[in-house]
Design a protein around this motif. Structure first.
Motif, PDB file in Angstrom:
ATOM      1  N   SER A 134       0.845  -1.182   0.000  1.00 51.13           N
ATOM      2  CA  SER A 134       0.000   0.000   0.000  1.00 51.13           C
ATOM      3  C   SER A 134       0.881   1.233   0.000  1.00 51.13           C
ATOM      4  CB  SER A 134      -0.907   0.004   1.239  1.00 51.13           C
ATOM      5  OG  SER A 134      -0.181   0.458   2.364  1.00 51.13           O
ATOM      6  N   PRO A 135       0.327   2.398  -0.347  1.00 50.49           N
ATOM      7  CA  PRO A 135       1.126   3.622  -0.320  1.00 50.49           C
ATOM      8  C   PRO A 135       1.682   3.938   1.056  1.00 50.49           C
ATOM      9  CG  PRO A 135      -0.879   3.965  -1.577  1.00 50.49           C
ATOM     10  CD  PRO A 135      -1.007   2.629  -0.912  1.00 50.49           C
ATOM     11  N   LEU A 136       1.070   3.407   2.104  1.00 50.24           N
ATOM     12  CA  LEU A 136       1.596   3.653   3.438  1.00 50.24           C
ATOM     13  C   LEU A 136       2.696   2.670   3.796  1.00 50.24           C
ATOM     14  CD1 LEU A 136      -1.602   4.542   5.458  1.00 50.24           C
ATOM     15  CD2 LEU A 136       0.035   6.025   4.345  1.00 50.24           C
TER      16      LEU A 136
ATOM     17  N   GLU B 277      -2.538  20.528   7.512  1.00 49.31           N
ATOM     18  CA  GLU B 277      -2.083  19.254   6.953  1.00 49.31           C
ATOM     19  C   GLU B 277      -1.778  18.268   8.086  1.00 49.31           C
ATOM     20  OE1 GLU B 277      -2.093  18.373   3.892  1.00 49.31           O
ATOM     21  OE2 GLU B 277      -2.458  20.317   2.930  1.00 49.31           O
ATOM     22  N   ILE B 278      -1.859  16.987   7.770  1.00 47.62           N
ATOM     23  CA  ILE B 278      -1.613  15.952   8.777  1.00 47.62           C
ATOM     24  C   ILE B 278      -0.146  15.980   9.199  1.00 47.62           C
ATOM     25  CG2 ILE B 278      -1.552  13.474   9.213  1.00 47.62           C
ATOM     26  CD1 ILE B 278      -3.946  13.218   7.301  1.00 47.62           C
ATOM     27  N   GLU B 279       0.074  16.089  10.481  1.00 49.98           N
ATOM     28  CA  GLU B 279       1.422  16.093  11.038  1.00 49.98           C
ATOM     29  C   GLU B 279       1.786  14.717  11.578  1.00 49.98           C
ATOM     30  OE1 GLU B 279       3.839  19.403  13.483  1.00 49.98           O
ATOM     31  OE2 GLU B 279       2.048  18.621  14.514  1.00 49.98           O
ATOM     32  N   VAL B 280       0.894  14.160  12.390  1.00 48.40           N
ATOM     33  CA  VAL B 280       1.032  12.788  12.883  1.00 48.40           C
ATOM     34  C   VAL B 280      -0.254  12.062  12.526  1.00 48.40           C
ATOM     35  CG1 VAL B 280       1.247  11.290  14.895  1.00 48.40           C
ATOM     36  CG2 VAL B 280       2.565  13.420  14.782  1.00 48.40           C
ATOM     37  N   LEU B 281      -0.136  10.975  11.779  1.00 52.67           N
ATOM     38  CA  LEU B 281      -1.311  10.197  11.390  1.00 52.67           C
ATOM     39  C   LEU B 281      -1.594   9.157  12.469  1.00 52.67           C
ATOM     40  CD1 LEU B 281      -3.439   9.586   9.176  1.00 52.67           C
ATOM     41  CD2 LEU B 281      -1.829   7.882   8.276  1.00 52.67           C
TER      42      LEU B 281
ATOM     43  N   MET C  74      -4.922  13.176   3.206  1.00 56.78           N
ATOM     44  CA  MET C  74      -4.340  11.837   3.285  1.00 56.78           C
ATOM     45  C   MET C  74      -3.335  11.621   2.158  1.00 56.78           C
ATOM     46  SD  MET C  74      -5.414  10.082   5.920  1.00 56.78           S
ATOM     47  CE  MET C  74      -5.250   8.354   5.490  1.00 56.78           C
ATOM     48  N   GLN C  75      -3.705  12.072   0.967  1.00 63.29           N
ATOM     49  CA  GLN C  75      -2.815  11.938  -0.175  1.00 63.29           C
ATOM     50  C   GLN C  75      -1.519  12.727   0.051  1.00 63.29           C
ATOM     51  OE1 GLN C  75      -4.616  13.225  -3.826  1.00 63.29           O
ATOM     52  NE2 GLN C  75      -3.010  12.362  -5.125  1.00 63.29           N
ATOM     53  N   ASN C  76      -1.641  13.916   0.590  1.00 65.31           N
ATOM     54  CA  ASN C  76      -0.452  14.732   0.852  1.00 65.31           C
ATOM     55  C   ASN C  76       0.429  14.094   1.918  1.00 65.31           C
ATOM     56  OD1 ASN C  76      -1.326  16.621  -1.000  1.00 65.31           O
ATOM     57  ND2 ASN C  76      -2.165  18.020   0.528  1.00 65.31           N
ATOM     58  N   TYR C  77      -0.194  13.499   2.931  1.00 65.96           N
ATOM     59  CA  TYR C  77       0.583  12.850   3.981  1.00 65.96           C
ATOM     60  C   TYR C  77       1.383  11.674   3.403  1.00 65.96           C
ATOM     61  CZ  TYR C  77       1.822  10.059   8.034  1.00 65.96           C
ATOM     62  OH  TYR C  77       2.527   9.316   8.956  1.00 65.96           O
ATOM     63  N   VAL C  78       0.716  10.851   2.601  1.00 64.53           N
ATOM     64  CA  VAL C  78       1.404   9.709   1.987  1.00 64.53           C
ATOM     65  C   VAL C  78       2.579  10.196   1.140  1.00 64.53           C
ATOM     66  CG1 VAL C  78       1.169   7.825   0.325  1.00 64.53           C
ATOM     67  CG2 VAL C  78      -0.621   8.210   2.024  1.00 64.53           C
ATOM     68  N   ALA C  79       2.353  11.257   0.376  1.00 65.67           N
ATOM     69  CA  ALA C  79       3.421  11.797  -0.462  1.00 65.67           C
ATOM     70  C   ALA C  79       4.578  12.328   0.383  1.00 65.67           C
ATOM     71  CB  ALA C  79       2.869  12.910  -1.356  1.00 65.67           C
ATOM     72  N   SER C  80       4.268  12.844   1.563  1.00 68.32           N
ATOM     73  CA  SER C  80       5.311  13.419   2.414  1.00 68.32           C
ATOM     74  C   SER C  80       6.252  12.377   2.996  1.00 68.32           C
ATOM     75  CB  SER C  80       4.672  14.215   3.562  1.00 68.32           C
ATOM     76  OG  SER C  80       4.120  13.341   4.548  1.00 68.32           O
TER      77      SER C  80
ATOM     78  N   GLU D 141      -7.733   2.353  -5.629  1.00 63.21           N
ATOM     79  CA  GLU D 141      -6.994   3.595  -5.388  1.00 63.21           C
ATOM     80  C   GLU D 141      -7.795   4.788  -5.897  1.00 63.21           C
ATOM     81  OE1 GLU D 141      -2.625   5.677  -6.136  1.00 63.21           O
ATOM     82  OE2 GLU D 141      -3.110   3.785  -7.113  1.00 63.21           O
ATOM     83  N   LYS D 142      -8.436   4.633  -7.044  1.00 64.90           N
ATOM     84  CA  LYS D 142      -9.273   5.712  -7.576  1.00 64.90           C
ATOM     85  C   LYS D 142     -10.435   6.023  -6.627  1.00 64.90           C
ATOM     86  CE  LYS D 142      -8.365   4.417 -12.410  1.00 64.90           C
ATOM     87  NZ  LYS D 142      -8.993   3.918 -13.666  1.00 64.90           N
ATOM     88  N   VAL D 143     -10.955   4.964  -6.003  1.00 63.11           N
ATOM     89  CA  VAL D 143     -12.039   5.162  -5.036  1.00 63.11           C
ATOM     90  C   VAL D 143     -11.552   5.999  -3.862  1.00 63.11           C
ATOM     91  CG1 VAL D 143     -13.569   4.002  -3.387  1.00 63.11           C
ATOM     92  CG2 VAL D 143     -13.227   3.024  -5.675  1.00 63.11           C
ATOM     93  N   ARG D 144     -10.398   5.624  -3.298  1.00 63.94           N
ATOM     94  CA  ARG D 144      -9.869   6.351  -2.136  1.00 63.94           C
ATOM     95  C   ARG D 144      -9.593   7.817  -2.455  1.00 63.94           C
ATOM     96  NH1 ARG D 144      -6.192   2.329  -2.156  1.00 63.94           N
ATOM     97  NH2 ARG D 144      -4.513   3.869  -2.345  1.00 63.94           N
TER      98      ARG D 144
END
Length: 477
Positions: A14-16, A219-223, A275-281, A445-448
C-alpha cells in the motif's frame, strides 16, 4: 487485461508501506512482466522422469531458488549446510534470483533447466504456474507417509492455502497475520488508552482520528493510523474475491463492498487530499527504512501490519520508545474471525532436476520433517517475521525462548488468529490471479482518491476480470 503474472505490487502493498517494505526487501524488484515467457511455455504434464526422487549412490547437485539476499541468504545457506551434511544422495545450493524470479522460473521450465525447488512470495503465483502445468504437485513426489506427516503438521487453513484444483502446489514456510502496533506515548497524549484495544473496526477508526494531529496549515502532522489494504480488511468482513469453484469473480460480494466502504469512509472523513499529501510526504519511508519507519519516527501513532514489525522495533526503535500491540478487531456485528493470508513458500517446477529432492529439502524448511528447532531458526532471521505453519512449534524450547519471548503479543495476538481463524481469505485461486488483483488495487486507489464511486469501481473490476478469466480458459481449454 494482459496476463503479466507478477507485474503487480506484492500482495498487501500500500502507499503507506513504501518500496522499502518488508516484502519489497525480501523480493528486491520481484514484480516483472513475463507475458512473453508465459506465451512461449508449452504446458506439459510431468513425466515419471520429471518426478523421480534422489538418485541412490550419488551426490546429485540440486538448486533452491529464492529472492533472498544478504542476511536472509546467509541464514538459508547455513540451514542448507546442515541439510547437506545429513544427505548422501544430494547436495543443495542456494541460488539468489532477485528481481525477475517469475520470468526466470518460467524460462527455465521451458528450457528443461528448472531448479528442484523455488521459494516464491505469495501463493497466488503458484496457482497461476500450476494452471500452466509448470509445477509438480506434492502428491506426485511425496510418499503416503510424508503426506500424512504434512497434513498432521500444518494448520488446516494454511494447508488449504497451498491447494489448487485438488492438489498441493505450494508449501508455505510461514504465513501472514495482522495486528495494530501502537505508540503508547502518542496514544496517551491523544487521550486514547493504549491498554484498552478497540472492540471493533469503527472504534479503531475513531481511535485513529483522535490520535491524528495537524500542523498550522491544516495538513496531517502525525497520522493516527490507516490502511489501504482492501484484501486485509475484506478478510475481516468474511468477503470473497472469487467463488469456491474458481469460476465466478465476486468483487461485488457484500464482504468486499463493506471492506471497501470502511476504508473509503475513513479516508473521506480525514480529507482525501490531506491523506494523499501525507502519503506523499513520507518520501520513501517504510517499515524497513530503519529509524525512518514512520511508526518508529513518531509521525504515525499506530501501524496495522504483520509481526515483521517486531524486527524493525528490535533493530531500530529509538531509546525509550514505548509501544504495545492491539488485536486487529472484527467489524461490529461479525462474530467469526476472518483473516487474509498469502504465505511465502516452496514450489516444485516441472522439468526440474529431481523435484523429489526439492521436496525433501522443503520438509526441513517448513517443519514437516519434525526438526522443529531447525525450522524455528527461520523466525530469528527476521524476528517473528510471520506465523509458522503449525501450532506444534511451541514444543520447541528454541522457539519459545528465541522467538516468542522476544515479541510480546506475538503468540496471543498474531499466532492465535492465524491458527484459529474461522475463515481464511486467500489470493484468488484462478489462472489470472495477478491481473485480477492488480486491476482491483488500481480501481480501489481511484475510489480512495474520490475519482470513482466504490460500487462502480468494483462492478467494473468484476466484469473485466470475469471476461479475462473466460478468455484464458477458452485459450487453454
Amino acid at each position: 487485461m494482459s496476463d503479466p503474472l507478477s507485474a503487480v505490487p506484492p500482495p498487501g502493498w500500500s502507499p503507506l508501506r513504501s518500496p522499502l517494505s518488508r516484502r519489497a526487501l525480501l523480493t528486491g524488484a520481484l514484480a516483472s512482466t513475463v507475458a512473453a515467457a508465459a506465451g512461449c511455455f508449452a504446458p506439459n504434464a510431468p513425466t515419471k522422469e520429471d518426478v523421480s526422487g534422489p538418485t541412490p549412490g550419488a551426490r546429485v547437485p540440486i538448486e533452491l531458488w529464492s529472492g533472498w539476499t544478504e542476511s536472509a541468504a546467509k541464514q538459508i545457506e547455513s540451514i542448507l549446510a546442515d541439510y547437506n551434511r545429513s544427505q548422501t544422495a544430494v547436495v543443495a545450493k542456494h541460488v539468489v534470483v532477485p528481481g525477475d524470479m517469475t520470468q526466470k522460473l518460467l524460462a527455465a521450465v521451458n528450457a528443461n533447466r528448472a531448479p528442484s525447488a523455488a521459494i516464491v512470495f505469495g501463493a497466488g503465483l503458484s496457482y497461476q504456474l500450476a494452471a500452466r502445468q509448470a509445477l509438480v504437485a506434492v502428491e506426485d513426489i511425496a510418499t503416503p507417509a510424508e503426506l500424512d506427516r504434512m497434513n498432521s503438521w500444518m494448520t488446516p487453513g494454511l494447508r488449504e492455502l497451498g491447494r489448487f484444483e485438488g492438489k498441493t502446489y505450494f508449501v508455505p514456510m510461514w504465513s501472514q497475520c495482522w495486528g495494530v502496533f501502537v505508540n503508547r506515548t502518542l496514544a496517551q497524549k491523544a487521550g486514547v488508552d493504549p491498554d484498552s484495544p478497540p472492540e471493533d473496526l469503527d472504534a479503531l477508526a475513531e481511535a485513529w482520528r483522535k490520535m491524528t494531529t495537524f500542523d498550522s496549515r491544516g495538513e496531517i502532522e502525525v497520522l493516527g493510523g490507516s490502511t489501504t489494504d482492501l484484501s486485509v480488511v475484506t478478510g475481516r468482513f468474511l468477503g470473497r474475491l472469487v467463488s469456491e469453484d474458481g469460476n465466478t469473480i465476486t468483487t461485488t460480494d457484500p464482504g468486499v463492498v463493506s471492506a471497501g466502504r470502511w476504508i473509503d469512509d475513513f479516508w473521506s472523513s480525514m480529507g482525501r487530499k490531506k491523506m494523499q499529501n501525507y502519503v506523499a510526504s513520507l518520501q520513501g519511508r517504510g517499515e524497513r527504512s530503519g529509524n525512518q519507519d514512520p511508526f518508529l519516527a513518531g509521525i504515525q501513532a499506530t501501524t496495522l501490519t504483520g509481526p515483521w514489525q517486531y524486527d524493525s522495533i528490535l533493530r531500530y526503535a529509538p531509546k525509550g520508545f514505548s509501544w504495545t500491540v492491539w488485536p486487529f478487531p472484527k467489524p461490529a456485528g461479525v462474530t467469526k474471525r476472518g483473516i487474509y493470508t498469502y504465505g511465502d513458500g516452496f514450489v516444485f517446477p516441472s522439468r526440474g532436476k529431481d523435484p523429489g529432492a526439492g521436496w525433501q529439502l522443503a520438509q526441513k524448511l517448513t517443519g514437516i520433517s519434525g526438526d522443529v528447532d531447525l525450522y524455528s531458526k527461520l523466525f530469528t532471521t527476521w524476528q517473528c517475521v510471520n506465523g509458522p505453519t503449525s501450532t506444534q512449534v511451541d514444543r520447541s524450547a528454541y522457539f519459545r525462548q528465541k522467538v516468542i519471548a522476544r515479541c510480546p503479543g506475538y503468540d496471543t495476538i498474531f499466532l492465535d488468529e492465524l491458527a484459529h481463524a474461522d475463515y481464511y481469505l486467500y489470493p484468488p485461486k484462478i489462472p489470472t490471479s495477478s491481473t485480477y488483483t492488480s486491476a482491483l488495487d488500481a480501481e480501489f486507489e481511484k475510489v480512495r482518491l474520490g475519482q470513482v464511486p466504490l460500487e462502480e469501481a468494483l462492478a467494473k473490476v468484476q466484469s473485466d476480470a470475469q471476461t479475462d478469466l473466460a478468455r484464458w480458459k477458452e485459450q487453454h481449454a
